[in-house]
Design an enzyme around this catalytic site. Sequence first.
Site, PDB file in Angstrom:
ATOM      1  N   GLY A   1      15.834  59.176 111.670  1.00  8.82           N
ATOM      2  CA  GLY A   1      16.042  58.941 110.238  1.00  8.82           C
ATOM      3  C   GLY A   1      15.408  57.687 109.663  1.00  8.82           C
ATOM      4  O   GLY A   1      15.059  57.651 108.493  1.00  8.82           O
TER       5      GLY A   1
ATOM      6  N   GLU B   1      18.186  50.852 110.542  1.00  9.04           N
ATOM      7  CA  GLU B   1      18.804  52.180 110.525  1.00  9.04           C
ATOM      8  C   GLU B   1      18.725  52.751 109.111  1.00  9.04           C
ATOM      9  O   GLU B   1      18.666  52.003 108.131  1.00  9.04           O
ATOM     10  CB  GLU B   1      20.255  52.014 111.015  1.00  9.04           C
ATOM     11  CG  GLU B   1      21.147  53.220 110.940  1.00  9.04           C
ATOM     12  CD  GLU B   1      20.767  54.386 111.846  1.00  9.04           C
ATOM     13  OE1 GLU B   1      19.596  54.797 111.809  1.00  9.04           O
ATOM     14  OE2 GLU B   1      21.656  54.912 112.539  1.00  9.04           O
ATOM     15  N   ASP B   2      18.734  54.070 108.993  1.00  7.59           N
ATOM     16  CA  ASP B   2      18.665  54.684 107.665  1.00  7.59           C
ATOM     17  C   ASP B   2      19.965  54.532 106.879  1.00  7.59           C
ATOM     18  O   ASP B   2      19.964  54.055 105.750  1.00  7.59           O
ATOM     19  CB  ASP B   2      18.246  56.172 107.765  1.00  7.59           C
ATOM     20  CG  ASP B   2      19.142  56.999 108.686  1.00  7.59           C
ATOM     21  OD1 ASP B   2      20.043  56.440 109.347  1.00  7.59           O
ATOM     22  OD2 ASP B   2      18.937  58.231 108.755  1.00  7.59           O
TER      23      ASP B   2
ATOM     24  N   ASP C   1      27.435  54.807 107.941  1.00  2.00           N
ATOM     25  CA  ASP C   1      28.471  55.682 107.402  1.00  2.00           C
ATOM     26  C   ASP C   1      29.806  55.201 107.996  1.00  2.00           C
ATOM     27  O   ASP C   1      30.386  54.240 107.506  1.00  2.00           O
ATOM     28  CB  ASP C   1      28.067  57.100 107.826  1.00  2.00           C
ATOM     29  CG  ASP C   1      28.939  58.196 107.271  1.00  2.00           C
ATOM     30  OD1 ASP C   1      29.588  57.991 106.239  1.00  2.00           O
ATOM     31  OD2 ASP C   1      28.988  59.286 107.869  1.00  2.00           O
TER      32      ASP C   1
ATOM     33  N   LYS D   1      27.128  53.696 103.027  1.00  2.00           N
ATOM     34  CA  LYS D   1      28.248  54.471 102.460  1.00  2.00           C
ATOM     35  C   LYS D   1      29.518  53.707 102.801  1.00  2.00           C
ATOM     36  O   LYS D   1      30.245  54.062 103.729  1.00  2.00           O
ATOM     37  CB  LYS D   1      28.309  55.853 103.106  1.00  2.00           C
ATOM     38  CG  LYS D   1      27.219  56.795 102.707  1.00  2.00           C
ATOM     39  CD  LYS D   1      27.523  58.172 103.275  1.00  2.00           C
ATOM     40  CE  LYS D   1      26.382  59.116 103.041  1.00  2.00           C
ATOM     41  NZ  LYS D   1      26.651  60.430 103.669  1.00  2.00           N
TER      42      LYS D   1
ATOM     43  N   PHE E   1      26.260  63.471 100.591  1.00  2.64           N
ATOM     44  CA  PHE E   1      25.278  63.759 101.631  1.00  2.64           C
ATOM     45  C   PHE E   1      23.884  63.589 101.041  1.00  2.64           C
ATOM     46  O   PHE E   1      23.525  64.244 100.061  1.00  2.64           O
ATOM     47  CB  PHE E   1      25.458  65.172 102.186  1.00  2.64           C
ATOM     48  CG  PHE E   1      24.658  65.374 103.430  1.00  2.64           C
ATOM     49  CD1 PHE E   1      25.165  64.987 104.656  1.00  2.64           C
ATOM     50  CD2 PHE E   1      23.376  65.901 103.383  1.00  2.64           C
ATOM     51  CE1 PHE E   1      24.413  65.130 105.825  1.00  2.64           C
ATOM     52  CE2 PHE E   1      22.614  66.054 104.534  1.00  2.64           C
ATOM     53  CZ  PHE E   1      23.142  65.665 105.755  1.00  2.64           C
ATOM     54  N   VAL E   2      23.093  62.706 101.617  1.00  8.35           N
ATOM     55  CA  VAL E   2      21.777  62.407 101.056  1.00  8.35           C
ATOM     56  C   VAL E   2      20.665  62.879 101.994  1.00  8.35           C
ATOM     57  O   VAL E   2      20.864  63.040 103.193  1.00  8.35           O
ATOM     58  CB  VAL E   2      21.616  60.895 100.780  1.00  8.35           C
ATOM     59  CG1 VAL E   2      22.582  60.427  99.711  1.00  8.35           C
ATOM     60  CG2 VAL E   2      21.784  60.066 102.053  1.00  8.35           C
TER      61      VAL E   2
ATOM     62  N   ASP F   1      17.287  63.559 106.969  1.00  9.28           N
ATOM     63  CA  ASP F   1      17.189  65.021 107.002  1.00  9.28           C
ATOM     64  C   ASP F   1      18.504  65.736 106.720  1.00  9.28           C
ATOM     65  O   ASP F   1      19.585  65.164 106.801  1.00  9.28           O
ATOM     66  CB  ASP F   1      16.705  65.475 108.380  1.00  9.28           C
ATOM     67  CG  ASP F   1      17.826  65.401 109.417  1.00  9.28           C
ATOM     68  OD1 ASP F   1      18.432  64.319 109.556  1.00  9.28           O
ATOM     69  OD2 ASP F   1      18.121  66.427 110.056  1.00  9.28           O
TER      70      ASP F   1
ATOM     71  N   ARG G   1      12.788  65.372 105.208  1.00 11.37           N
ATOM     72  CA  ARG G   1      12.432  63.988 105.558  1.00 11.37           C
ATOM     73  C   ARG G   1      11.237  63.496 104.749  1.00 11.37           C
ATOM     74  O   ARG G   1      11.055  62.296 104.548  1.00 11.37           O
ATOM     75  CB  ARG G   1      12.083  63.886 107.044  1.00 11.37           C
ATOM     76  CG  ARG G   1      13.249  64.150 107.989  1.00 11.37           C
ATOM     77  CD  ARG G   1      12.862  63.750 109.402  1.00 11.37           C
ATOM     78  NE  ARG G   1      13.728  64.317 110.418  1.00 11.37           N
ATOM     79  CZ  ARG G   1      14.866  63.775 110.831  1.00 11.37           C
ATOM     80  NH1 ARG G   1      15.288  62.654 110.296  1.00 11.37           N
ATOM     81  NH2 ARG G   1      15.599  64.349 111.766  1.00 11.37           N
TER      82      ARG G   1
END
Length: 176
Positions: free
Chosen positions: A45, A100-101, A104, A132, A153-154, A160, A166
Site C-alpha cells: 500500500g 505506511e499508507d 487504522d 483513521k 474505506f479508502v 487497494d 492502486r
Amino acid sequence: MGETNLQIQVLISAEEIATRVGQLGKEISGDYAGDDLVVVGILRGAFVFVSELIRQITIPLEVDFMAVSSYGPSTKTSGVVRLLKDLDTAVEGRNLLIVEDIIDTGLTLSYLQQVLLSRNPASIKTAVLLDKVERRQIDFSPDYIGFTIPDRFVIGYGIDHNQRYRELPYVGVVPE
Ligand code: IMP
C-alpha cells in the site's frame, strides 16, 4: 474484464496530496539533517507514498521495503501480523523511518516497530499518509501524518480494494 468501476468519490485530490507530501518531505529533511536515514516502506500500500515522499526529501537516504499481512480471518482484532518480506538492510545503529499508507487500529505499525526495535536501530519514527484516528485499538501516534480521515474505506494512491484501484492518483471512497 467487463467489470464496471465502482462509483468513486474523491476524498483527497492529487493536488492536495502533492502539497502535503511536499510539506512532510521538508519537515523530515529538517529533522534528519546531518543524520543517516533509512526509509522503510511497507508493501504494498505505501509504495506510491514512499516514491513521492523520498523525492521531496532533500537529504541522502536509503530505501528498503518490508511486506506484512494480517494473519487469519479475524486479524483486524487478533493483533497478529505476519511478516511476508523482511528488509535486506542491516539496521543496527541506523535511523529508521517506517512509511505506511494508513494507520487504522495501530496493530501493524506497533508490530513493525517492535520487530525493528529488536534490531537495535539508533532511532525509529513512523510516517503515515492517512490516519483513521477513531479506529485506534492501541495507543500509537505516528510522528508524521499526512491527513486525518474519518472511518471510511479508502482506495487509490497505492491503496487497494481486492488489489484494485492502486493506480488512482487521488484518495477516494466508495459511496456506501
Ligand atoms: P492497522 O493494523 O489496523 O493499523 O491497519 C493498517 C492497514 O490496514 C493498512 O496498511 C491497510 O493495509 C489496511 N487498511 C486500513 N484501512 C484501509 C482502507 O480504508 N483501505 C484499504 N486498506 C486499509
